[in-house]
Design an enzyme around this catalytic site. Structure first.
Site, PDB file in Angstrom:
ATOM      1  N   CYS A 232      -1.122   1.111  -5.409  1.00 30.12           N
ATOM      2  CA  CYS A 232      -0.094   0.579  -6.332  1.00 30.12           C
ATOM      3  C   CYS A 232      -0.300  -0.925  -6.394  1.00 30.12           C
ATOM      4  O   CYS A 232       0.567  -1.716  -6.023  1.00 30.12           O
ATOM      5  CB  CYS A 232       1.312   0.917  -5.841  1.00 30.12           C
ATOM      6  SG  CYS A 232       1.580   2.665  -5.444  1.00 30.12           S
ATOM      7  N   GLY A 236      -1.973  -7.542  -7.801  1.00 27.72           N
ATOM      8  CA  GLY A 236      -3.006  -7.634  -6.776  1.00 27.72           C
ATOM      9  C   GLY A 236      -2.872  -8.622  -5.655  1.00 27.72           C
ATOM     10  O   GLY A 236      -3.871  -8.968  -5.022  1.00 27.72           O
ATOM     11  N   LYS A 238      -1.786  -8.219  -2.605  1.00 25.43           N
ATOM     12  CA  LYS A 238      -2.285  -7.619  -1.357  1.00 25.43           C
ATOM     13  C   LYS A 238      -3.758  -7.228  -1.483  1.00 25.43           C
ATOM     14  O   LYS A 238      -4.499  -7.291  -0.510  1.00 25.43           O
ATOM     15  CB  LYS A 238      -1.421  -6.413  -0.970  1.00 25.43           C
ATOM     16  CG  LYS A 238       0.023  -6.800  -0.660  1.00 25.43           C
ATOM     17  CD  LYS A 238       0.870  -5.616  -0.285  1.00 25.43           C
ATOM     18  CE  LYS A 238       2.341  -6.002  -0.166  1.00 25.43           C
ATOM     19  NZ  LYS A 238       2.978  -6.294  -1.447  1.00 25.43           N
ATOM     20  N   ASP A 283      -4.338   7.058 -15.061  1.00 25.24           N
ATOM     21  CA  ASP A 283      -3.834   7.611 -16.325  1.00 25.24           C
ATOM     22  C   ASP A 283      -3.797   9.142 -16.311  1.00 25.24           C
ATOM     23  O   ASP A 283      -3.402   9.784 -17.277  1.00 25.24           O
ATOM     24  CB  ASP A 283      -4.677   7.098 -17.510  1.00 25.24           C
ATOM     25  CG  ASP A 283      -6.179   7.277 -17.281  1.00 25.24           C
ATOM     26  OD1 ASP A 283      -6.553   7.918 -16.273  1.00 25.24           O
ATOM     27  OD2 ASP A 283      -6.971   6.771 -18.100  1.00 25.24           O
ATOM     28  N   CYS A 354       9.231  -2.980  -0.233  1.00 28.03           N
ATOM     29  CA  CYS A 354      10.023  -4.210  -0.066  1.00 28.03           C
ATOM     30  C   CYS A 354      11.507  -3.843  -0.140  1.00 28.03           C
ATOM     31  O   CYS A 354      12.296  -4.493  -0.811  1.00 28.03           O
ATOM     32  CB  CYS A 354       9.636  -5.272  -1.084  1.00 28.03           C
ATOM     33  SG  CYS A 354       9.703  -4.737  -2.795  1.00 28.03           S
TER      34      CYS A 354
END
Length: 404
Positions: A232, A236, A238, A283, A354
């Site tokens: 996920c 970007g 991480k 997708d 988070c």
């Protein structure tokens, strides 16, 4: 402080877009800051911080001002008057502030500050969920911290420089920073500054990334030469950190359902000097199936309520709905079930959010481990980061290992 008409109008226009047109606060503020080229850094700081402040305290201010959403412009000026009065700012004799009951405002503030949902300006349902999941003592401290302004934290790009060198480069540009114990890649700004205009940023020496978020890539235990999947990835943050820890050796596959986010990652990667990455849009189920059993490491930075990062996104508490929370918990379990299949025998998986809610965190991991797919994994360790304990964003991460 003297209020300037053009800056106050910008705040009112911004609040109209955020409260009445359901636009995201960060995007609205970005647009507002480009409104007048003559504005200096103080002017821009006033517009940004005042807008965020009124968004953050919407419920409390609306209760004091005795106005209800949707707010017309007169009501927004009343919210502004409450903000200014509580900040001790003298109101000018503009028509918007005629008959502002300053003594009544202060009295109402004292009265409402005794009730948590008003004092911390949160919807009833979020208060109820936090109370149920974290208990009164922890939730009261945590939601109070989520209303504090977040520090600006940089993550040094170790592909290009060191923390010490970056600190000296920024010092020469009058930006003072300090190290944070326990966060090896982090520099904290002593005072807020627009770091994005610096040559150091343009040359890819750092990214802006909260200290808690910086813990995730380390938790994944990556090594140079591995095949690592960030499932996920978004824009970007991480992914770039993982690539730096891998010293640009091996392969990082950044995946997301939004192609637009991956395009932003491509631009950031170029600036960071990262080249060991591939981008894949999810997708269909094909991109996932192609990687079944092939990844040394998989990061699932799962979609979540964001209740650990309200300091950065104060408008999120007004956009969140109880139904979304139920829906996102289902999504979290689905991605765990699907994406975990990419981990190869002996490989490792990190599930992160988070959020500070156990129902999105350890309970999701427990549910996964008792499922058919999860039986192939063992729990190694987890880390719960609460904002009121760490001083940084609320986060959760769990490390699981696939049995040989």
């Amino acid at each position: 402080m003297r209020l300037h008409r053009n800056l106050c109008f910008a705040v009112i226009d911004g609040l109209t877009q955020i409260f009445n047109e359901d636009q995201y606060a960060d995007r609205v503020i970005q647009q507002l800051l480009k409104r007048d080229k003559r504005w200096g850094s103080r002017d821009r700081a006033f517009v940004a911080e005042t807008t965020y402040d009124i968004v953050r305290w919407k419920r409390l201010y609306a209760e004091i001002a005795e106005v209800k959403a949707p707010f017309d412009r007169d009501n927004l000026w009343r919210l502004f008057a409450v903000w200014a009065t509580l900040k001790g700012i003298k109101l000018p004799d503009w028509k918007y502030f005629v008959d502002t009951p300053t003594r009544k405002i202060k009295g109402r503030f004292d009265e409402l500050s005794k009730i948590r949902k008003f004092r911390e300006a949160i919807p009833d349902w979020i208060d109820a969920v936090g109370l149920e999941e974290l208990g009164e003592a922890t939730w009261t401290k945590e939601i109070a911290m989520q209303n504090e302004q977040a520090d600006v934290i940089l993550r040094v790009n170790t592909l290009k420089t060191t923390k010490e060198k970056l600190q000296n480069i920024l010092f020469d540009q009058n930006i003072e920073t300090e190290f944070i114990k326990g966060y090896p890649y982090a520099l904290k700004l002593k005072e807020r500054a627009n770091v994005f205009v610096t040559d150091a940023f343009k040359n890819g020496l750092f990214e802006v990334q909260d200290a808690s978020s910086q813990l995730v890539a380390d938790f994944l235990d990556v090594k140079p030469g591995m095949k690592v999947v960030d499932t996920c990835a978004g824009a970007g943050g991480k992914t770039l950190h993982i690539a730096a820890l891998m010293q640009n050796k091996g392969q990082v596959i950044a995946m997301d359902i939004y192609e637009s986010k991956l395009k932003k990652l491509k631009i950031r990667a170029k600036r960071n000097g990262v080249h060991n990455f591939d981008l894949r849009v999810i997708d269909s189920t094909k991109p996932i199936k192609k990687l079944h059993g092939k990844a040394d490491r998989v990061l699932i930075d799962a979609p979540c309520s964001g209740l650990g990062v309200l300091r950065r996104n104060p408008d999120a508490k007004w956009k969140l709905e109880p139904e979304f929370l139920d829906k996102i918990r289902n999504t979290q379990q689905e991605v765990l079930q699907q994406y975990s299949k990419m981990v190869k025998s002996g490989g490792k998986l990190v599930y992160a959010t988070c959020s500070v809610l156990p129902s999105e965190n350890q309970k999701q991991v427990d549910k996964f481990l008792t499922s058919e797919s999860g039986k192939e994994f063992t729990f190694v360790k987890d880390k719960k980061v609460l904002a009121h304990e760490s001083g940084f964003d609320g986060f959760y991460m769990a490390l699981l290992e696939k049995k040989q």
